[in-house]
Design a protein around this motif. Sequence first.
Motif, short mmCIF file in Angstrom:
data_model
loop_
_atom_site.label_atom_id
_atom_site.label_comp_id
_atom_site.label_asym_id
_atom_site.label_seq_id
_atom_site.Cartn_x
_atom_site.Cartn_y
_atom_site.Cartn_z
N GLU A 5 0.83 -1.21 0.00
CA GLU A 5 0.00 0.00 0.00
C GLU A 5 0.86 1.25 0.00
N ARG A 6 2.00 1.20 0.77
CA ARG A 6 2.88 2.36 0.77
C ARG A 6 3.48 2.55 -0.61
N ALA A 7 3.86 1.41 -1.25
CA ALA A 7 4.45 1.52 -2.58
C ALA A 7 3.45 2.07 -3.57
N GLU A 8 2.18 1.58 -3.50
CA GLU A 8 1.16 2.08 -4.42
C GLU A 8 0.73 3.48 -4.04
N ALA A 31 16.16 -8.34 3.53
CA ALA A 31 15.17 -7.28 3.44
C ALA A 31 14.98 -6.82 1.99
N VAL A 32 16.07 -6.74 1.22
CA VAL A 32 15.95 -6.36 -0.19
C VAL A 32 15.13 -7.38 -0.95
N ARG A 33 15.40 -8.65 -0.72
CA ARG A 33 14.64 -9.68 -1.42
C ARG A 33 13.16 -9.59 -1.09
N ALA A 34 12.84 -9.39 0.20
CA ALA A 34 11.43 -9.28 0.59
C ALA A 34 10.79 -8.04 -0.01
N ALA A 35 11.51 -6.91 -0.03
CA ALA A 35 10.94 -5.68 -0.57
C ALA A 35 10.70 -5.79 -2.07
N LEU A 36 11.63 -6.41 -2.78
CA LEU A 36 11.44 -6.56 -4.23
C LEU A 36 10.28 -7.51 -4.52
N GLU A 37 10.16 -8.55 -3.73
CA GLU A 37 9.02 -9.46 -3.93
C GLU A 37 7.70 -8.74 -3.69
N GLU A 38 7.70 -7.81 -2.74
CA GLU A 38 6.46 -7.12 -2.40
C GLU A 38 6.14 -6.00 -3.38
N ALA A 39 7.17 -5.24 -3.77
CA ALA A 39 6.93 -4.07 -4.62
C ALA A 39 6.86 -4.42 -6.10
N ARG A 40 7.53 -5.47 -6.54
CA ARG A 40 7.56 -5.90 -7.93
C ARG A 40 7.87 -4.75 -8.88
N PRO A 41 9.06 -4.14 -8.78
CA PRO A 41 9.40 -3.03 -9.67
C PRO A 41 9.59 -3.50 -11.11
N ARG A 42 9.61 -2.54 -12.01
CA ARG A 42 9.81 -2.86 -13.43
C ARG A 42 11.27 -2.75 -13.84
N VAL A 43 12.10 -2.13 -13.02
CA VAL A 43 13.53 -2.05 -13.26
C VAL A 43 14.22 -1.92 -11.91
#
Length: 804
Positions: A5-8, A31-43
Amino acid sequence: MTGVERAEGRGAGAGPLLLGVRHHGPGSARAVRAALEEARPRVVLIEGPPEADALIPLAADEEMRPPVALLAHAVDEPGRSSFWPLAEFSPEWVAIRWALAHDVPARFIDLPATHTLAWGRQEDAAGTDSDGDGDGDRDGEGEGEDDGDSGPGPAGLRIDPLGVLAEAAGYDDPERWWEDVVEHRGVGKGDALAPFTVLEEAMRALRETYGVGGHDRDLVREASMRLQMRAAQREFEDGVAVVCGAWHLPALRQKTTVAADKALLKGLPKVKTDMTWVPWTHRRLSRISGYGAGIESPGWYGHLFSAPDRPVERWLTKVAGLLRAEDRIVSSAHVIEAVRLAETLAAMRGRPLPGLSETTDAVRAVMCEGSDVPLALVHDRLVVGDVLGEVPPTAPAVPLQRDLARLQRRLRLKPEALERELELDLRKETDAGRSRLLHRLRLLGVAWGEPAASRGSTGTFRETWRLRWEPELSVRVAEAGVWGTTVLSAATAKAEADGVAAQGLADVTALAERCLLAELPDALPTVMRILADRAALDTDVGHLAQALPALVRSLRYGDVRGTDTGALGEVAAGLAERVFVGLPPACAALDADAAEEMRRHVDAVHGAVGLLGDAPAAGHGHLRGRWQSVLRVLSGRDTVPGVLRGRAVRLLLDDGELAQDEAALLMGLVLSPGTPPADAAAWIEGFVGGGSGGGMLLVHDERLLGLVDAWLTGVPAEAFTDVLPLLRRTFSAYEPGVRRTLGELVRRGPGAGGGSAAAGSGIPGFAVELDTVRADAVLPVVRLLLGLDDVEEETGNDLAGVTG
């Protein structure tokens, strides 16, 4: 509000997702792995040199195993290089692997290496490291942007962010603070971005208080990062994630103009740069190896990152396995008790979980019985470790590196981080090839192996090497690539260039020896021509005497290596003749220091002539007779210092060219009252000193010992103080047993028979004649000690009938 929700909730134009990390931090990596899994960035944008973007896909190769490092080196100056190390638990590596696994573009956004290397060139020219960036311990760990050669900046200007935060939290150890607040803190569902938010707030407070804290060059790097972030945002809008050192987060969040950032980058120096992946080691990730931007316990951090659960129990089980392999008694009960003690210590110290300090204390108390000796082994093998990464063959490399890799595979000589000894038998084709490769690499300055003393045999067919592959050797290989595309051609070209540049005659002879060891037939004629020219022009007898032994040693290699040493033998023989002619005049009127140096030259020439006289080349047999004539001249000239005269007499005696009666007569003349005590003491040092077995000579020749004893007791009191240091230096070099025997012989006094070698002296262990029965009894032990039984097996000769 959850992390998604914070990312969106950032909405359009809210900016990229900034993930501030600690380099080589397993907690940050998780933490990076969890954040990337959660945010799913495009780059995914990662702190690192943009020139390495093309190398990112290699991280997915099955043969790529961290720790590895990005290596950048200047094309025109390969020795100028920088490393960006990455371990399995590095957040940057985790981000790269996540992007490749999810088909998401990954890019590096730090300042290009072309500028970083050019900065280093400017600092070398100025002799300074202007901002202390060379050792870079920003963000709690180094950026890995240099090779660790530069030192820290001026004292008081740089800050350690983690150190400041730990001190504010009441910790005296930044590592322990980081373990408590990050490594031992699980990342729960919906909480993936919380650690980054907290770290960013902390770094903002630090930068507001301290500014850049001595990291002035970071302003330029951060301008480069902002420019590339803007380019990614234009392409991917808000689907951008940035993984960088937490120290940079406030600057990347800062609102600046494109023009201002470009102005900081304008006019930066440049050099042409190449990049590739190279293997790295856990040991080089640690501070103990001299790489200032490392971590103290890479093995421990790797365990924390890879352990699925119960990290303390798994770690102490590893420790127990290591200690058992070293023949220490460690049972399962020890492991259980160590776990209990580590947990108790953590509770007493107010820590959420046992850390490295608690597990170390538990291992010392329970498994090591309070001793730091086995604990040092645990620290070296597990806490630090000798893990060596691997890079796939498809990675870019200079042609020389590819040829080296081919030779390593063919000779089954795999690079390893753990130091090991390699025994070679040069009669075997594979071992001879390994020897050639190691010698050629040493000539190129790639010190993968260092020669060591062979313990099993003294034969010329044996070689012992101490091998250890360090990451810096990849730089040395790249640097050596300027000499050729293969190891053979590069070593040949380097040897020829070294011969032309050699300053002294001894340097050229040493180079000729190395060419023979490395079997460089194309380089040897050039080196020999230079050697002959230098020898013809050099009139210093000391230089000639210093050069001769290396040449003569080289002649011996032809026996095993099959090298044609004919030309070398002729040069050595000519050099020996010049030494014979020039040595007597050069030994006249020398002071004490010069005489001692010349004595060492005489010893070296004597050993060389002994080998050269046995060499197969025609005409060498007469050299031994010529040399013995020179020694007789030296032994009888009053203008020659006593240490040289005594040495000449001893060498003639050892060669059987001087009878014992004649040697005793010469010693008696020198030790007569008419000779000044200092000269007599110097003669004695030359005769029985210098580690030449003179003590045993005195033990077995009672007449010589009696002469020395009588002379010493007759030295006047006023002269005794002057000769005492010289005598002490002579006799202190003897083995303790020899000194003890000499003292006992002097205490008992001369034997009643006077005469030869303790005959009739009544001293235990001596007899009038040789007892052959007793001598035959010790032959089996002597043969065993000398390894003669092994020689029989190797050569196949039947020596069963030999009795002595």
